[in-house]
Scaffold this active site. Structure first.
Site, PDB file in Angstrom:
ATOM      1  N   TYR A   1       0.846  -1.196   0.000  1.00 26.97           N
ATOM      2  CA  TYR A   1       0.000   0.000   0.000  1.00 26.97           C
ATOM      3  C   TYR A   1       0.884   1.250   0.000  1.00 26.97           C
ATOM      4  CZ  TYR A   1      -2.934   3.791   1.715  1.00 26.97           C
ATOM      5  OH  TYR A   1      -3.565   5.000   1.857  1.00 26.97           O
TER       6      TYR A   1
ATOM      7  N   SER B   1      -2.105  12.757   8.578  1.00 25.01           N
ATOM      8  CA  SER B   1      -3.120  12.586   7.551  1.00 25.01           C
ATOM      9  C   SER B   1      -4.518  12.500   8.161  1.00 25.01           C
ATOM     10  CB  SER B   1      -2.840  11.305   6.763  1.00 25.01           C
ATOM     11  OG  SER B   1      -3.915  10.971   5.911  1.00 25.01           O
TER      12      SER B   1
ATOM     13  N   GLN C   1      -3.090  17.430   7.777  1.00 26.51           N
ATOM     14  CA  GLN C   1      -3.483  17.376   6.374  1.00 26.51           C
ATOM     15  C   GLN C   1      -4.981  17.115   6.278  1.00 26.51           C
ATOM     16  OE1 GLN C   1      -4.365  14.089   4.966  1.00 26.51           O
ATOM     17  NE2 GLN C   1      -5.086  15.094   3.103  1.00 26.51           N
TER      18      GLN C   1
ATOM     19  N   TYR D   1      -8.387  16.249   4.013  1.00 23.42           N
ATOM     20  CA  TYR D   1      -9.159  15.847   2.852  1.00 23.42           C
ATOM     21  C   TYR D   1     -10.540  16.466   2.992  1.00 23.42           C
ATOM     22  CZ  TYR D   1      -5.813  12.235   1.401  1.00 23.42           C
ATOM     23  OH  TYR D   1      -4.703  11.574   0.963  1.00 23.42           O
TER      24      TYR D   1
ATOM     25  N   THR E   1      -5.009  18.864   0.775  1.00 25.63           N
ATOM     26  CA  THR E   1      -4.678  18.035  -0.385  1.00 25.63           C
ATOM     27  C   THR E   1      -5.688  18.291  -1.490  1.00 25.63           C
ATOM     28  OG1 THR E   1      -3.559  16.308   0.880  1.00 25.63           O
ATOM     29  CG2 THR E   1      -4.481  15.668  -1.239  1.00 25.63           C
TER      30      THR E   1
ATOM     31  N   ARG F   1      -4.889   1.708  -8.065  1.00 27.24           N
ATOM     32  CA  ARG F   1      -3.602   1.138  -7.660  1.00 27.24           C
ATOM     33  C   ARG F   1      -3.715  -0.378  -7.700  1.00 27.24           C
ATOM     34  NH1 ARG F   1      -4.049   5.468  -2.731  1.00 27.24           N
ATOM     35  NH2 ARG F   1      -4.125   7.284  -4.112  1.00 27.24           N
TER      36      ARG F   1
ATOM     37  N   LYS G   1      -1.423  21.169  -1.235  1.00 27.82           N
ATOM     38  CA  LYS G   1      -0.605  20.051  -1.706  1.00 27.82           C
ATOM     39  C   LYS G   1      -1.229  19.440  -2.953  1.00 27.82           C
ATOM     40  CE  LYS G   1       1.254  15.592  -0.077  1.00 27.82           C
ATOM     41  NZ  LYS G   1       0.540  14.641  -0.975  1.00 27.82           N
TER      42      LYS G   1
ATOM     43  N   HIS H   1       1.222  13.244  -5.706  1.00 32.61           N
ATOM     44  CA  HIS H   1       0.706  12.265  -4.742  1.00 32.61           C
ATOM     45  C   HIS H   1       1.562  10.994  -4.742  1.00 32.61           C
ATOM     46  CE1 HIS H   1      -2.959  12.134  -2.153  1.00 32.61           C
ATOM     47  NE2 HIS H   1      -2.597  10.869  -2.034  1.00 32.61           N
TER      48      HIS H   1
ATOM     49  N   ARG I   1       0.670   8.222  -7.174  1.00 33.87           N
ATOM     50  CA  ARG I   1      -0.469   7.374  -6.822  1.00 33.87           C
ATOM     51  C   ARG I   1      -1.784   7.860  -7.425  1.00 33.87           C
ATOM     52  NH1 ARG I   1       0.245   4.146  -2.432  1.00 33.87           N
ATOM     53  NH2 ARG I   1      -1.690   4.654  -1.338  1.00 33.87           N
TER      54      ARG I   1
END
Length: 379
Positions: free
Chosen positions: A25, A107, A128, A130, A156, A165, A252, A276, A279
């Protein structure tokens, strides 16, 4: 055992100690992984000018990132599921960063919560964000970060939808992780990891469960995670986030000059040139390959940082030479964490600091604040 001398050695050790699904991961990119690979490869193409017979005494790596004094121009990047590389991973990494004198960025999708990290640190860390469809949850996250005295918010901007992924799909990794027979075998093969995880109560997304609406368990988290990333997020949202936050704001995920200019217009304090970690958009350029033109376009108006592909102190030096005021490392500290816990994070930082210091001196510079493009060789 001899202490690891490179980030690559920490990576090998982490691969032996972390269950496959969690190691991969952290160590994978999207689709063909062309951007993930380019992030590292393009650093190697940049050559340094060796200078001799210059005074190399009394060197300093100390500088500032977003107004904060740092022992070197490096911060720990926000990484999801850090606490699955090692039990209590975010707490351990935050303590290592604090002792080293650099910022740690937590995160939104961390295992340890904002409050967990605040309970083991003495200095402010960064958070961070989201942006989810549930704006009340977003506001609550911001308020919790403020209550924890976080000193910068990292927004972000490049995860409105999730890049595919392949390794995660092959491994059957979901959010939250589900223990299918294959996973149980992978975990059983890592007894030290298992023992550490049995000793901690932190095994889920600590910032979400019990805070997001109707998310009270791992079962309810799965549906929430699938639905909540907001594809409608736009530049118009930055204003209310900045106003609600009221402190230093870093955006970011900038990889294009036009987006960098748009970030300046929002009044943000800094941007992170980032794809990222390879990713998201596979086939996008490496971060380091676009850094200089973004610095040239907006570097006098906003602080420019970079992440993606940094695996050594020389990579940090090259990024600073091309105009970055700071760098973010994700995988290097995750390798250290998976390999040796908190000591491994410290070791990763020592490796980077040592190589940065020596390489800077051999390029004829004594102070990181004086490093510029004149140390880049023309080949």
């Amino acid at each position: 055992m001899t202490a690891p001398l490179t980030i690559a050695e920490l990576k090998k050790l982490a691969k032996r100690r972390v269950p496959k699904m969690f190691f991969e991961y952290a160590d994978s990119g999207s689709w063909t992984e062309s951007t993930y690979n380019a992030n590292e490869a393009d650093f190697k193409k940049i050559k340094l000018r060796q200078r001799v017979l210059v005074d190399m005494a009394n060197r300093s790596l100390e500088t500032r990132m977003v107004g904060q004094k740092v022992s070197m121009p490096v911060a720990l990047a926000p990484t999801g599921l850090t606490g699955m590389q090692h039990a209590d991973g975010e707490m351990l990494a935050a303590r290592a960063a604090e002792e080293f004198g650099i910022p740690f960025t937590l995160s939104t999708m961390s295992i340890c919560s904002i409050e967990d990290v605040a309970s083991v640190t003495k200095k402010p860390f960064w958070f961070q964000l989201y942006v989810m469809k549930d704006r009340d949850f977003v506001i609550d996250l911001i308020n919790r970060a403020k209550a924890a005295k976080c000193s910068a918010l990292v927004l972000t901007a490049d995860l409105q939808i999730l890049g595919q992924r392949h390794n995660d799909l092959r491994n059957g990794l979901t959010a939250p992780p589900k223990l299918i027979p294959k996973h149980m075998w992978q975990v059983a093969m890592r007894p030290r990891w298992c023992l550490d995880m049995m000793r901690t109560k932190r095994r889920s997304f600590g910032n979400v469960i019990g805070h997001a609406r109707n998310v009270t368990s791992l079962a309810s988290l799965a549906g929430w995670t699938h639905e909540q990333f907001d594809p409608k997020l736009s530049w118009s949202d930055v204003g209310w986030i900045k106003e609600r936050w009221g402190g230093p704001l870093i955006i970011k995920g900038i990889l294009d000059v036009e987006d960098a200019k748009a970030a300046v217009d929002t009044g943000a304090d800094a941007i992170i040139v980032s794809n990222h970690g390879g990713r998201q958009l596979d086939g996008a350029p490496s971060s380091i390959s676009v850094l200089a033109k973004i610095v040239d376009a907006v570097g006098d108006k906003i602080e420019v940082h970079v992440d993606g592909g940094i695996r050594s102190g020389q990579d940090v030096l090259k990024a600073v030479a091309l105009g970055a005021k700071g760098t973010f490392i994700g995988r290097p500290f995750l390798y250290g964490l998976g390999a040796m816990g908190k000591d491994g994070v410290t070791r990763a930082l020592e490796i980077i600091r040592n190589e940065l210091d020596i390489s800077m001196a051999l390029c004829g510079k004594r102070d990181i604040k004086t490093v510029n493009r004149e140390i880049i060789a023309e080949v």
